[in-house]
Design an enzyme around this catalytic site. Structure first.
Site, PDB file in Angstrom:
ATOM      1  N   LYS A 222      28.056   5.220  20.454  1.00 57.75           N
ATOM      2  CA  LYS A 222      27.085   4.738  21.438  1.00 57.75           C
ATOM      3  C   LYS A 222      27.670   4.820  22.841  1.00 57.75           C
ATOM      4  O   LYS A 222      28.896   4.785  23.007  1.00 57.75           O
ATOM      5  CB  LYS A 222      26.769   3.254  21.155  1.00 57.75           C
ATOM      6  CG  LYS A 222      25.916   2.990  19.926  1.00 57.75           C
ATOM      7  CD  LYS A 222      25.694   1.491  19.746  1.00 57.75           C
ATOM      8  CE  LYS A 222      24.848   1.188  18.521  1.00 57.75           C
ATOM      9  NZ  LYS A 222      23.476   1.719  18.597  1.00 57.75           N
TER      10      LYS A 222
ATOM     11  N   ARG B 247      20.083   1.350   7.805  1.00 55.64           N
ATOM     12  CA  ARG B 247      19.239   1.767   6.673  1.00 55.64           C
ATOM     13  C   ARG B 247      20.080   2.196   5.484  1.00 55.64           C
ATOM     14  O   ARG B 247      19.652   2.088   4.345  1.00 55.64           O
ATOM     15  CB  ARG B 247      18.285   2.879   7.138  1.00 55.64           C
ATOM     16  CG  ARG B 247      18.956   4.125   7.609  1.00 55.64           C
ATOM     17  CD  ARG B 247      18.057   4.994   8.504  1.00 55.64           C
ATOM     18  NE  ARG B 247      17.930   4.452   9.860  1.00 55.64           N
ATOM     19  CZ  ARG B 247      17.212   5.021  10.820  1.00 55.64           C
ATOM     20  NH1 ARG B 247      16.530   6.131  10.592  1.00 55.64           N
ATOM     21  NH2 ARG B 247      17.152   4.468  12.016  1.00 55.64           N
TER      22      ARG B 247
HETATM   23  N1  BES Z   1      21.854  -1.512  15.605  1.00 59.31           N
HETATM   24  C1  BES Z   1      21.137  -0.435  16.172  1.00 59.31           C
HETATM   25  C2  BES Z   1      19.756  -0.830  16.681  1.00 59.31           C
HETATM   26  C3  BES Z   1      19.728  -1.771  17.855  1.00 59.31           C
HETATM   27  C4  BES Z   1      19.673  -1.281  19.148  1.00 59.31           C
HETATM   28  C5  BES Z   1      19.686  -3.131  17.659  1.00 59.31           C
HETATM   29  C6  BES Z   1      19.612  -2.152  20.214  1.00 59.31           C
HETATM   30  C7  BES Z   1      19.634  -4.007  18.728  1.00 59.31           C
HETATM   31  C8  BES Z   1      19.597  -3.514  20.006  1.00 59.31           C
HETATM   32  C9  BES Z   1      20.953   0.645  15.113  1.00 59.31           C
HETATM   33  O1  BES Z   1      21.973   0.769  14.173  1.00 59.31           O
HETATM   34  C10 BES Z   1      20.880   1.943  15.812  1.00 59.31           C
HETATM   35  O2  BES Z   1      21.857   2.342  16.382  1.00 59.31           O
HETATM   36  N2  BES Z   1      19.721   2.607  15.759  1.00 59.31           N
HETATM   37  C11 BES Z   1      19.522   3.842  16.405  1.00 59.31           C
HETATM   38  C12 BES Z   1      18.881   4.784  15.413  1.00 59.31           C
HETATM   39  C13 BES Z   1      18.880   6.221  15.838  1.00 59.31           C
HETATM   40  C14 BES Z   1      20.287   6.762  15.866  1.00 59.31           C
HETATM   41  C15 BES Z   1      18.035   7.016  14.876  1.00 59.31           C
HETATM   42  C16 BES Z   1      18.596   3.607  17.593  1.00 59.31           C
HETATM   43  O3  BES Z   1      17.726   2.743  17.518  1.00 59.31           O
HETATM   44  O4  BES Z   1      18.796   4.268  18.613  1.00 59.31           O
HETATM   45 MN    MN Z   2      23.552   2.001  14.809  1.00 62.11          MN
END
Ligand code: BES
Ligand code: MN
Ligand code: ZN
Length: 497
Positions: free
Chosen positions: A275, A349
């Site tokens: 990230k 997931r």
């Molecule tokens: N934990 C994150 C989602 C999240 C983002 C929770 C901001 C709380 C605040 C999740 O694991 C994630 O990274 N999701 C990605 C999915 C994508 C890579 C398909 C997202 O939402 O960008």
């Molecule tokens: Mn994630």
């Protein structure tokens, strides 16, 4: 240390400490309140006029050292029109009342009365619940404190009412729920260097004191079960993954349990698909789904709910490393289905796929509800007011929607369907772990659905509501403890006979 709150339920006698009273619009007070304020003459009326205070919902009036009344401060909290109030409003007024008690005060008396007269026992307990949730702070790691912002180590809250004994009884039940919310908030607020999977599992094991059966599966046990998706996420971390199974059997023997499953990513760096740095610290809260499940199991056990309930949480840390999983990897889940990893940041997931299948197969539950801070896309869709709900069962969806309205933790139903499901078909495996940018919250839900078969199931995407959500009258903390009261209400209303 956060102040220890002591709750007393008393009659409307002489108030002790800061006095908080309620009034309806047009300065309408209940009879006990009028009696208590009678020695003040027209002081309240004059103060109200000077402040343009009329009793509108949520407004308040402060009178310091009112002469004629032996209290350091009198606070009048407006409630608007009593006839329009719901239970969640009363909880809110408890929060507002607590917020008006100055941090210097060691005791306060809250008159549990609105314009038409004293509150019922359950309403008194609702006020107390609001006060408890409002008073929550997480300051474990503050070694230097601003003295003038600190509450005394013990604060006494007296709720004056006409039915003290029964109010106290209802409160014992509500306190169990409040403690569950507080436990969930604490877990989410803890940093990831403290709360890694093993430590989280240790804290969940603490529920055994309440009669909850707790099992902790380690990596070897999960490998035996074939949980390749969950294990793939954790393989880049120095902290071992864990799966914790909690069981509360308060219902009839042999009755199928209800089941709650939580995403417990103790820290989500994104892994190899790392990230960006901005706000990455928030990803210590990526275990809020698991925290909610633990808080809920605490609440159910502490109030001895007449239900058989299973809680399961998948605990991992998602890190980049030489051993971490890569985009392009293909993992085999416990169900036998294979998943191609496109983005290692779509990890929640993967954890849930194995946890859901495991719970379904082992417990044959009446329903499964999973909670997860699963996608940023759900925040784009719904903001921070509603959690996203994906559900394969209309009755369960309706019950969740109603429970959410009742307690003020609302869910908004989102679509599922074969057209979305197609978006996660993979060239190389049975499915891939992302479906592209469009409908990102939905394709995540579609992947989960592939692991629940025909069992009634709801997935709550709580990425927007569990942490960093707008502060409310009953929550001033980063972590909200979202979902504990919602699911507790669902169980209480429908699954305890
Ligand atoms: N934990 C994150 C989602 C999240 C983002 C929770 C901001 C709380 C605040 C999740 O694991 C994630 O990274 N999701 C990605 C999915 C994508 C890579 C398909 C997202 O939402 O960008
Ligand atoms: Mn994630
Ligand atoms: Zn995540």
């Amino acid at each position: 240390m956060a102040a220890a709150l002591k709750f007393n339920f008393t009659s409307f006698t002489r108030p002790h400490g800061v006095l908080v009273v309620f009034c309806e619009e047009n300065l309408k007070f209940g009879p006990a309140t009028q009696r208590a304020l009678s020695s003040l003459g027209d002081l309240v009326r004059r103060a109200a006029a000077a402040d343009r205070f009329t009793g509108k919902s949520g407004s308040s009036l402060d009178i310091v050292a009112p002469s004629g009344l032996n209290v350091p401060r009198l606070v009048v909290v407006g409630i608007g029109k009593e006839s329009e109030l719901k239970s969640r409003d009363i909880v809110k007024f408890g929060g507002i009342a607590m917020g008006k008690v100055p941090t210097a005060a060691a005791s306060a008396t809250i008159f549990a009365e609105f314009g038409s007269g004293p509150l019922k026992a359950n309403q008194v307990a609702d006020l107390a619940l609001g006060a408890r949730l409002r008073a929550y702070t997480f300051d474990l790691y503050k070694t230097k404190r601003k003295e003038d912002e600190e509450r005394p180590s013990k604060v006494e809250l007296n709720f004056a009412c006409t039915n003290a004994a029964s109010a106290e009884k209802v409160w014992a039940q509500q306190a169990a729920i409040a403690d569950g919310v507080v436990l969930a908030r604490d877990l989410v607020n803890e940093p990831a260097n403290v709360l890694y999977p093993a430590e989280f599992a240790r804290r969940a094991s603490g529920l055994s004191k309440l009669g909850v059966g707790v099992e902790v599966l380690d990596v070897a046990a999960m490998r035996k079960l074939g949980m390749g998706a969950l294990l793939g996420v954790g393989q880049g971390s120095v902290h071992e993954s864990k799966l914790v199974v909690m069981r509360w059997n308060g219902g009839k023997r042999g009755v199928d349990p209800v089941a709650f499953i939580g995403k417990g990513v103790c820290f989500d760096s994104g892994g190899i698909s790392i990230k960006p740095a901005a706000n990455m610290e928030d990803m210590k809260g990526d275990m809020a789904g698991a925290a909610c499940v633990v808080g809920l199991m605490h609440a159910l056990a502490a109030r001895k709910a007449k239900v058989n309930a299973v809680g399961a949480i998948g605990l991992v840390e998602n890190m980049p490393d030489g051993k971490a999983q890569r985009p392009g990897d293909i993992v085999k889940t416990m169900s036998g289905q294979t998943i191609e990893i496109i983005n290692t940041d779509a990890e929640g997931r993967l954890v849930l796929a194995d946890a859901l299948h495991y719970v379904n197969k082992r417990f044959k539950p009446k329903f499964m509800i999973n909670l997860a801070t699963l996608t940023g896309a759900i925040i784009v869709a719904l903001g921070q007011e509603y959690a996203g709900m994906f559900c394969n069962d209309d009755k369960l969806a309706e019950r969740l929607t109603k429970a959410g309205e009742a307690v003020g933790e609302r869910v908004w139903r989102m679509p599922l369907g074969p057209e979305y499901d197609k978006m996660i078909d993979s060239k190389f495996a049975d499915m891939k772990n992302t479906g592209g940018r469009w409908g990102g919250a939905i394709t995540a839900a579609q992947l989960l659905q592939r692991f629940v078969n025909k069992t009634p199931w709801a997935h709550l995407d709580i990425a927007g509501t569990a942490m960093g959500s707008p502060q409310t009258d009953i929550n001033k903390s980063w972590a909200s403890g979202w979902g504990v009261r919602l699911l507790e209400r669902l169980v209480e209303e429908h699954y305890e006979r």
